[in-house]
Design an enzyme around this catalytic site. Structure first.
Site, short mmCIF file in Angstrom:
data_model
loop_
_atom_site.label_atom_id
_atom_site.label_comp_id
_atom_site.label_asym_id
_atom_site.label_seq_id
_atom_site.Cartn_x
_atom_site.Cartn_y
_atom_site.Cartn_z
N HIS A 94 0.91 -1.14 -0.01
CA HIS A 94 0.08 0.13 0.04
C HIS A 94 0.85 1.41 0.13
O HIS A 94 2.18 1.29 0.21
CB HIS A 94 -0.90 -0.04 1.19
N HIS A 138 1.64 3.88 1.81
CA HIS A 138 1.99 4.85 2.86
C HIS A 138 3.48 4.79 2.84
O HIS A 138 4.21 4.09 2.52
CB HIS A 138 1.68 4.26 4.41
N ASP A 153 6.03 4.77 4.81
CA ASP A 153 6.89 3.79 5.58
C ASP A 153 6.83 2.76 4.76
O ASP A 153 7.75 1.61 5.32
CB ASP A 153 6.60 3.81 7.01
N HIS A 154 6.29 2.26 3.75
CA HIS A 154 6.39 1.18 2.71
C HIS A 154 6.73 1.16 1.42
O HIS A 154 7.21 0.40 1.00
CB HIS A 154 4.93 0.58 2.63
N HIS A 208 -7.36 -0.30 5.74
CA HIS A 208 -6.30 0.52 6.22
C HIS A 208 -6.03 1.68 5.28
O HIS A 208 -5.94 2.82 5.59
CB HIS A 208 -4.97 -0.48 6.48
N ASP A 231 -0.22 -3.75 6.41
CA ASP A 231 -0.67 -3.04 7.83
C ASP A 231 -2.18 -3.57 7.71
O ASP A 231 -2.84 -2.91 8.39
CB ASP A 231 -0.63 -1.65 7.55
N HIS A 270 4.96 -4.45 10.78
CA HIS A 270 5.38 -3.89 12.06
C HIS A 270 5.43 -4.53 13.07
O HIS A 270 4.79 -5.57 13.24
CB HIS A 270 4.31 -2.65 12.25
FE FE Z 1 2.89 0.86 8.10
ZN ZN Z 2 0.27 1.94 6.52
#
Ligand code: FE
Ligand code: ZN
Length: 261
Positions: free
Chosen positions: A54, A56, A58-59, A111, A134, A172
């Protein structure tokens, strides 16, 4: 045999590095290029491709730097994703191949609306592998940022229906706080208590609690247990009324977790 190694990034992200015994690797959700480049070098691997769950940061935040350092490799990810850099857009039901092993693409919105998961039914290992970003966490699930509880509940139900032996690789290390919340929901669940003790021991040794398994999640993750009497009852008690069905129970438990400290 397809193997997944954790690469730690930021404070609690896992970027999964996939290899199958050759000198090449895929990475899943490279939010940061630095730790991926170090892990590739340490293992003597070159980058062969990227899987994205996805959009985001941080990905996906490390994709551009990985491509500039490692050359062009295919970047698989959800079609229509706000993430930039995806070269192989995927839809629900698509099948891709990683080092000869097939992965099914599952749309799991909630999410984010673009969220997908990758399921390797026969990775040459003892058990199937799931990379779920996530959506499903060890002992918990992602926050609902773009979807609604009904959508997230349906997505988690798809993952819960995968073979019980499936190894679950989430993105995570949130397990200890997830299990503290799970214990508040189901204080009498003995398997959950054992899991919490196991997870605390792993973290004390500095080891990941991920992967888990679908069987363990079904037994201990409150977000997969909204059809169970105990979870229904505690949710109804908090709501002050009977809840119509599993999606409503799920919605109550998810918003309870949002405020849980
Ligand atoms: Fe994340
Ligand atoms: Zn995420």
């Amino acid at each position: 045999m397809l193997q997944a190694h954790p690469v730690q990034a930021f404070s609690d992200n896992y970027i999964w590095l996939l290899e199958a015994g050759a000198e090449r690797a895929f990475v899943v959700d490279p939010g940061d290029a630095g730790p991926v480049l170090l892990a590739l070098a340490a293992r003597g691997l070159t980058l062969a491709g990227i899987l994205v769950t996805h959009h985001h940061p941080d990905h996906v935040g490390g994709i551009a730097q990985l491509l500039s350092r490692c050359g062009p490799v295919p970047v698989y990810g959800p079609r229509g994703s706000p993430a930039s850099g995806i070269t192989q857009p995927l839809d629900d039901g698509d099948r891709i191949t990683v080092f000869g092993f097939a992965a099914d693409v599952l749309a799991v919105p909630g999410h984010t609306l673009d969220h997908i998961a990758y399921f390797f039914a026969a990775p040459g290992a003892a058990a199937p592998l799931l990379f779920c970003g996530d959506t499903l966490f060890a002992g918990g699930c992602g926050r609902i940022f773009e979807g609604d509880p009904r959508m997230m509940h349906a997505s988690l139900a798809r993952l819960a229906a995968l073979p019980a032996t499936t190894s679950v690789y989430c993105a995570h290390e949130y397990t200890l706080s997830n299990l503290r919340f799970a214990r508040a929901v189901e204080p009498q669940n003995e398997q959950l208590l054992r899991r919490q003790l196991d997870a605390e021991a792993l973290r004390e040794r500095g080891e990941p609690t991920v992967p888990s398994t679908i069987a363990l999640e079904l037994a201990t993750n409150p977000f997969l247990r909204c059809g169970h009497t105990t979870v229904r009852a505690v949710a109804a008690q908090r709501a002050g009324m009977e809840l119509a069905g599993e999606p409503e129970v799920f919605g109550l438990v998810r918003s309870w977790k949002d405020d849980f400290r």
